[in-house]
Scaffold this motif. Structure first.
Motif, PDB file in Angstrom:
ATOM      1  N   ILE A   1      62.083 102.023 -12.010  1.00 24.69           N
ATOM      2  CA  ILE A   1      62.828 103.203 -12.436  1.00 24.69           C
ATOM      3  C   ILE A   1      62.625 104.359 -11.460  1.00 24.69           C
ATOM      4  CG2 ILE A   1      63.073 104.912 -14.292  1.00 24.69           C
ATOM      5  CD1 ILE A   1      62.163 102.698 -16.227  1.00 24.69           C
ATOM      6  N   ILE A   2      61.409 104.461 -10.927  1.00 20.60           N
ATOM      7  CA  ILE A   2      61.153 105.531  -9.964  1.00 20.60           C
ATOM      8  C   ILE A   2      60.701 104.932  -8.632  1.00 20.60           C
ATOM      9  CG2 ILE A   2      60.659 107.317 -11.674  1.00 20.60           C
ATOM     10  CD1 ILE A   2      57.703 106.842 -11.115  1.00 20.60           C
ATOM     11  N   GLY A   3      61.270 103.773  -8.316  1.00 18.50           N
ATOM     12  CA  GLY A   3      60.924 103.109  -7.067  1.00 18.50           C
ATOM     13  C   GLY A   3      61.292 103.921  -5.843  1.00 18.50           C
ATOM     14  N   SER A   4      62.182 104.893  -6.015  1.00 15.92           N
ATOM     15  CA  SER A   4      62.560 105.725  -4.873  1.00 15.92           C
ATOM     16  C   SER A   4      61.488 106.747  -4.532  1.00 15.92           C
ATOM     17  CB  SER A   4      63.868 106.456  -5.182  1.00 15.92           C
ATOM     18  OG  SER A   4      63.700 107.315  -6.301  1.00 15.92           O
ATOM     19  N   VAL A   5      60.580 107.035  -5.468  1.00 13.63           N
ATOM     20  CA  VAL A   5      59.549 108.048  -5.235  1.00 13.63           C
ATOM     21  C   VAL A   5      58.534 107.525  -4.219  1.00 13.63           C
ATOM     22  CG1 VAL A   5      57.628 109.299  -6.284  1.00 13.63           C
ATOM     23  CG2 VAL A   5      59.806 109.119  -7.493  1.00 13.63           C
ATOM     24  N   ASP A   6      58.259 108.342  -3.227  1.00  9.72           N
ATOM     25  CA  ASP A   6      57.229 108.010  -2.241  1.00  9.72           C
ATOM     26  C   ASP A   6      55.920 108.645  -2.704  1.00  9.72           C
ATOM     27  OD1 ASP A   6      55.553 107.644  -0.128  1.00  9.72           O
ATOM     28  OD2 ASP A   6      56.827 108.648   1.357  1.00  9.72           O
ATOM     29  N   PRO A   7      54.949 107.851  -3.185  1.00  8.31           N
ATOM     30  CA  PRO A   7      53.716 108.431  -3.719  1.00  8.31           C
ATOM     31  C   PRO A   7      52.988 109.320  -2.717  1.00  8.31           C
ATOM     32  CG  PRO A   7      53.853 106.095  -4.256  1.00  8.31           C
ATOM     33  CD  PRO A   7      54.953 106.378  -3.283  1.00  8.31           C
ATOM     34  N   GLU A   8      53.175 109.034  -1.438  1.00 11.40           N
ATOM     35  CA  GLU A   8      52.485 109.825  -0.410  1.00 11.40           C
ATOM     36  C   GLU A   8      52.983 111.268  -0.369  1.00 11.40           C
ATOM     37  OE1 GLU A   8      49.973 108.728   1.429  1.00 11.40           O
ATOM     38  OE2 GLU A   8      50.053 106.822   0.338  1.00 11.40           O
ATOM     39  N   THR A   9      54.152 111.491  -0.912  1.00  6.14           N
ATOM     40  CA  THR A   9      54.730 112.847  -0.847  1.00  6.14           C
ATOM     41  C   THR A   9      54.418 113.698  -2.076  1.00  6.14           C
ATOM     42  OG1 THR A   9      56.811 112.211  -1.935  1.00  6.14           O
ATOM     43  CG2 THR A   9      56.668 111.905   0.466  1.00  6.14           C
ATOM     44  N   ILE A  10      53.796 113.113  -3.090  1.00  4.67           N
ATOM     45  CA  ILE A  10      53.502 113.880  -4.307  1.00  4.67           C
ATOM     46  C   ILE A  10      52.388 114.878  -3.993  1.00  4.67           C
ATOM     47  CG2 ILE A  10      52.692 113.751  -6.695  1.00  4.67           C
ATOM     48  CD1 ILE A  10      53.863 110.906  -6.810  1.00  4.67           C
ATOM     49  N   GLU A  11      52.696 116.159  -4.178  1.00  4.57           N
ATOM     50  CA  GLU A  11      51.746 117.205  -3.790  1.00  4.57           C
ATOM     51  C   GLU A  11      51.673 118.278  -4.876  1.00  4.57           C
ATOM     52  OE1 GLU A  11      51.059 120.486  -0.195  1.00  4.57           O
ATOM     53  OE2 GLU A  11      52.892 119.271  -0.257  1.00  4.57           O
ATOM     54  N   VAL A  12      50.473 118.500  -5.413  1.00  5.62           N
ATOM     55  CA  VAL A  12      50.258 119.565  -6.386  1.00  5.62           C
ATOM     56  C   VAL A  12      50.081 120.875  -5.624  1.00  5.62           C
ATOM     57  CG1 VAL A  12      48.726 120.472  -8.163  1.00  5.62           C
ATOM     58  CG2 VAL A  12      49.227 118.017  -8.084  1.00  5.62           C
ATOM     59  N   ILE A  13      51.002 121.812  -5.835  1.00  2.00           N
ATOM     60  CA  ILE A  13      50.936 123.107  -5.144  1.00  2.00           C
ATOM     61  C   ILE A  13      50.012 124.056  -5.904  1.00  2.00           C
ATOM     62  CG2 ILE A  13      52.276 125.062  -4.265  1.00  2.00           C
ATOM     63  CD1 ILE A  13      52.868 122.340  -2.921  1.00  2.00           C
ATOM     64  N   ASP A  14      50.207 124.150  -7.210  1.00  2.00           N
ATOM     65  CA  ASP A  14      49.286 124.885  -8.087  1.00  2.00           C
ATOM     66  C   ASP A  14      49.436 124.291  -9.484  1.00  2.00           C
ATOM     67  OD1 ASP A  14      51.513 126.103  -9.427  1.00  2.00           O
ATOM     68  OD2 ASP A  14      51.587 127.639  -7.874  1.00  2.00           O
TER      69      ASP A  14
ATOM     70  N   ALA B   1      70.852  99.227   0.483  1.00  3.84           N
ATOM     71  CA  ALA B   1      71.720 100.132   1.240  1.00  3.84           C
ATOM     72  C   ALA B   1      72.365 101.162   0.316  1.00  3.84           C
ATOM     73  CB  ALA B   1      72.793  99.331   1.963  1.00  3.84           C
ATOM     74  N   ALA B   2      72.821 100.704  -0.847  1.00  3.65           N
ATOM     75  CA  ALA B   2      73.468 101.626  -1.798  1.00  3.65           C
ATOM     76  C   ALA B   2      72.463 102.622  -2.368  1.00  3.65           C
ATOM     77  CB  ALA B   2      74.112 100.830  -2.935  1.00  3.65           C
ATOM     78  N   ARG B   3      71.247 102.166  -2.581  1.00  3.27           N
ATOM     79  CA  ARG B   3      70.209 103.037  -3.161  1.00  3.27           C
ATOM     80  C   ARG B   3      69.904 104.220  -2.251  1.00  3.27           C
ATOM     81  NH1 ARG B   3      64.616 101.197  -6.057  1.00  3.27           N
ATOM     82  NH2 ARG B   3      66.049 101.271  -7.817  1.00  3.27           N
ATOM     83  N   TYR B   4      69.903 103.985  -0.958  1.00  5.73           N
ATOM     84  CA  TYR B   4      69.470 105.029  -0.035  1.00  5.73           C
ATOM     85  C   TYR B   4      70.605 105.573   0.818  1.00  5.73           C
ATOM     86  CZ  TYR B   4      64.885 103.604  -1.562  1.00  5.73           C
ATOM     87  OH  TYR B   4      63.795 103.325  -2.338  1.00  5.73           O
ATOM     88  N   THR B   5      71.808 105.516   0.263  1.00  2.83           N
ATOM     89  CA  THR B   5      72.958 106.140   0.923  1.00  2.83           C
ATOM     90  C   THR B   5      73.415 107.310   0.062  1.00  2.83           C
ATOM     91  OG1 THR B   5      73.668 104.027   1.863  1.00  2.83           O
ATOM     92  CG2 THR B   5      75.320 105.776   1.733  1.00  2.83           C
ATOM     93  N   SER B   6      73.548 108.482   0.660  1.00  2.00           N
ATOM     94  CA  SER B   6      73.917 109.656  -0.128  1.00  2.00           C
ATOM     95  C   SER B   6      75.417 109.769  -0.330  1.00  2.00           C
ATOM     96  CB  SER B   6      73.386 110.927   0.557  1.00  2.00           C
ATOM     97  OG  SER B   6      73.896 111.022   1.872  1.00  2.00           O
ATOM     98  N   GLU B   7      76.221 109.121   0.498  1.00  2.00           N
ATOM     99  CA  GLU B   7      77.677 109.239   0.409  1.00  2.00           C
ATOM    100  C   GLU B   7      78.171 108.352  -0.739  1.00  2.00           C
ATOM    101  OE1 GLU B   7      81.493 109.564   0.516  1.00  2.00           O
ATOM    102  OE2 GLU B   7      80.849 107.601   1.225  1.00  2.00           O
ATOM    103  N   GLN B   8      78.755 108.969  -1.758  1.00  2.00           N
ATOM    104  CA  GLN B   8      79.097 108.229  -2.975  1.00  2.00           C
ATOM    105  C   GLN B   8      80.173 107.167  -2.735  1.00  2.00           C
ATOM    106  OE1 GLN B   8      76.511 108.683  -4.763  1.00  2.00           O
ATOM    107  NE2 GLN B   8      77.479 109.284  -6.712  1.00  2.00           N
ATOM    108  N   GLY B   9      81.136 107.469  -1.877  1.00  2.00           N
ATOM    109  CA  GLY B   9      82.180 106.495  -1.597  1.00  2.00           C
ATOM    110  C   GLY B   9      81.609 105.228  -0.964  1.00  2.00           C
ATOM    111  N   GLU B  10      80.657 105.413  -0.075  1.00  2.00           N
ATOM    112  CA  GLU B  10      80.015 104.274   0.572  1.00  2.00           C
ATOM    113  C   GLU B  10      79.193 103.470  -0.432  1.00  2.00           C
ATOM    114  OE1 GLU B  10      77.174 103.631   4.517  1.00  2.00           O
ATOM    115  OE2 GLU B  10      78.106 105.572   4.116  1.00  2.00           O
ATOM    116  N   ARG B  11      78.498 104.193  -1.300  1.00  2.00           N
ATOM    117  CA  ARG B  11      77.710 103.503  -2.329  1.00  2.00           C
ATOM    118  C   ARG B  11      78.620 102.662  -3.225  1.00  2.00           C
ATOM    119  NH1 ARG B  11      74.939 106.654  -6.208  1.00  2.00           N
ATOM    120  NH2 ARG B  11      73.414 104.992  -6.390  1.00  2.00           N
ATOM    121  N   GLU B  12      79.751 103.216  -3.587  1.00  2.00           N
ATOM    122  CA  GLU B  12      80.677 102.516  -4.470  1.00  2.00           C
ATOM    123  C   GLU B  12      81.151 101.203  -3.842  1.00  2.00           C
ATOM    124  OE1 GLU B  12      84.135 104.816  -5.568  1.00  2.00           O
ATOM    125  OE2 GLU B  12      83.896 104.135  -7.636  1.00  2.00           O
ATOM    126  N   VAL B  13      81.418 101.229  -2.546  1.00  2.00           N
ATOM    127  CA  VAL B  13      81.855 100.005  -1.857  1.00  2.00           C
ATOM    128  C   VAL B  13      80.752  98.947  -1.914  1.00  2.00           C
ATOM    129  CG1 VAL B  13      82.452  99.026   0.395  1.00  2.00           C
ATOM    130  CG2 VAL B  13      83.470 101.204  -0.337  1.00  2.00           C
TER     131      VAL B  13
END
Length: 518
Positions: free
Chosen positions: A135-148, A456-468
């Motif tokens: 469900i959250i496979g797109s999250v990169d754990p290395e980027t999780i950062e507590v600011i405060d 490819a569809a998961r990591y493409t921001s262009e919706q038309g391309e994802r739809e194809v």
């Protein structure tokens, strides 16, 4: 008699149905409809939760209860709008890095304040869960950062369009690090701690689960003080309890009982479209003739889906032409449903090397859904015409989920709700080879091209391309036949007229914090 039934997506998006407008408040309810206890809401469900550790399962019986206990950073409303939840604000501060500002007035049910550290703990734990990491496979754990204490940054591996919607999934509710670590193996069974409007009180397995309103909840909303979820697997018994008034809301009314509810002046039938799919899944990993695509095609043609819809579901739902329904982004409208054709089925089976059938297959079905049980009998009879013997195994819901995740079933009857309304959630968990078993791919389907297209569809921001990409994926899946598509699903509940404010959510799990009784 009252029956509010929405068929159009527009109506669904405008808020499903409001019982508050049709109950005693408008003077239209039946006489003698005062609730015996206005502070207690009794809800009848067809299955027990598997566990209330929301990182250990992803089934609807669990999420319907967990919705009341846990809250997410972002909330998806009944009209599918994303609004602030535990996070008041968010923005993309760098490419694929989002910063979330948390509410400062939130405490867990154990009295601990919500902090960004709890959010970080939750997301790290979720990404390691075999049940919900997809469900959250797109999250990169290395980027999780507590600011405060009330600010956190979360990044994704790459651009991912539905990222914010996935954070609103009920399985991504925020956990208390202290509560989870203190409880250990007991968490989710006897110890359950969230920030939601109701807190866990008691769970008698297979019978009843009780929640009490959380007095220190940040959102001051009027409603019932206690919710009792009663597990009643037999839908006819759920109806009897509803009619007698010992139950206020009965989920999943059987299609054959709809008219009974409609004809009762003390009850209202809620019937709305949802984002779900019903299907017969094939296990492609077991050493059976199902490994032959020709056999799977033959079985698909041997099952009369339209007849199932008419006789079992009393006309509720429509045949499907692919694995996601038309309400979901990425739906391929060019596909056609597989027609019922027994002669063609026999021909295909002969071409696959089984002219007289002559083999056996197991078919697993949960005991919490009478319609699926009836469908299992119809499938068994249809395959008998092909000379295939079907051994039906009717099982308790949790045992059914475990068995199908382990690949014990040759065939199984199940459904899937694309909660996010995006094809990623409707296809990736179910057909990507990284999600075998409890993550969703219980068919153990593996096609390298499908894997590549889904990535490819998961990591493409262009919706038309994802739809194809998604259209192509559905075409390939239809050719491979890992499923027989049955029908679109609908949410159907029976409700006492003394209940106010109950609405359906398109995902099938409902918010009960605003529900009250007269």
């Amino acid at each position: 008699m009252k029956n509010r039934k929405t068929r159009g997506f527009l109506l669904l998006l405008t808020g499903a149905l409001f019982l508050g407008a049709c109950g005693t408040g408008d003077g239209d309810s039946a006489s003698g409809s005062s609730s015996p206890d206005p502070n207690v809401l009794v809800v009848a469900t067809g299955a027990d939760p598997v566990t209330l550790d929301i990182h250990q399962t992803n089934d609807q019986a669990t999420s319907r209860v967990a919705r009341q206990i846990y809250e997410t950073l972002i909330k998806q409303t009944n009209d599918l709008e994303l609004v602030p939840g535990l996070a008041t604000d968010w923005e993309e501060v760098e490419e694929n890095i989002y910063e979330f500002i948390l509410r400062e007035d939130v405490v867990f049910h154990n009295g601990e304040p919500l902090t960004a550290s709890d959010v970080a703990y939750t997301l790290h734990r979720a990404t390691e869960s075999p049940s919900i990491s997809h469900i959250i496979g797109s999250v990169d754990p290395e980027t999780i950062e507590v600011i405060d204490d009330h600010t956190i940054r979360i990044g994704t591996h790459d651009s991912f369009g539905p990222f914010l919607t996935h954070l609103a999934h009920p399985a991504v509710g925020i956990l208390s690090e202290v509560a989870v670590e203190e409880a250990g193996e007991d968490y989710g069974i006897n110890s359950v701690v969230g920030t939601g409007p109701f807190e866990f009180t008691e769970w008698v397995t297979g019978s009843q689960l009780t929640l009490e309103r959380f007095s220190d909840h940040w959102d001051d909303v009027d409603g019932v003080e206690r919710i009792e979820f009663r597990t009643i697997t037999d839908s006819s018994v759920r109806l009897i309890e509803l009619e007698s008034g010992t139950v206020d809301i009965a989920y999943d009314i059987s299609p054959s009982d709809n008219s009974t509810v409609e004809e009762n002046d003390d009850l209202t039938l809620l019937n709305t479209e949802n984002l779900g799919t019903e299907y017969l899944g094939f296990n492609l990993q077991n050493d059976t003739p199902l490994q032959e695509v020709g056999v799977r095609e033959a079985i698909a043609h041997a099952i009369d889906v339209e007849s199932i819809i008419e006789t079992v579901h009393m006309g509720i739902g429509t045949p499907m032409s692919g694995p996601i329904n038309e309400l979901v982004f990425g739906f391929n409208g060019d596909l056609e449903a597989t027609p019922y054709d027994m002669d063609l089925a026999k021909e295909l089976l002969a071409d696959a090397g089984y002219p007289d059938g002559g083999f056996s297959l197991s078919l697993y079905v949960g005991d919490n859904n009478q319609e699926r049980i009836r469908v299992s009998q119809i499938v068994s009879e249809a395959l008998a015409e092909l000379g295939i013997t079907v051994e039906v195994h009717q099982m308790e819901w949790g045992a059914f989920l475990d068995a199908t995740a382990l690949g014990e079933a040759d065939m199984f009857l199940l459904g899937w709700t694309t909660i996010t309304t995006d094809a990623d959630y409707g296809l990736h968990p179910l057909f990507h080879s990284s999600n075998f078993g409890e993550s969703g791919n219980r068919s153990f389907y593996h096609n390298e091209e499908v894997d590549e297209l889904l990535e490819a569809a998961r990591y493409t921001s262009e919706q038309g391309e994802r739809e194809v990409y998604y259209h192509t994926v559905q075409e390939i899946i239809n050719s491979d036949v890992p499923w027989v598509y049955l029908q679109t699903r609908e949410n159907v509940s029976g409700v006492r007229n003394w209940v106010q404010g109950f609405e359906h959510h398109p995902t099938g799990s409902y918010f009960l914090n605003v529900v009250s009784k007269n």
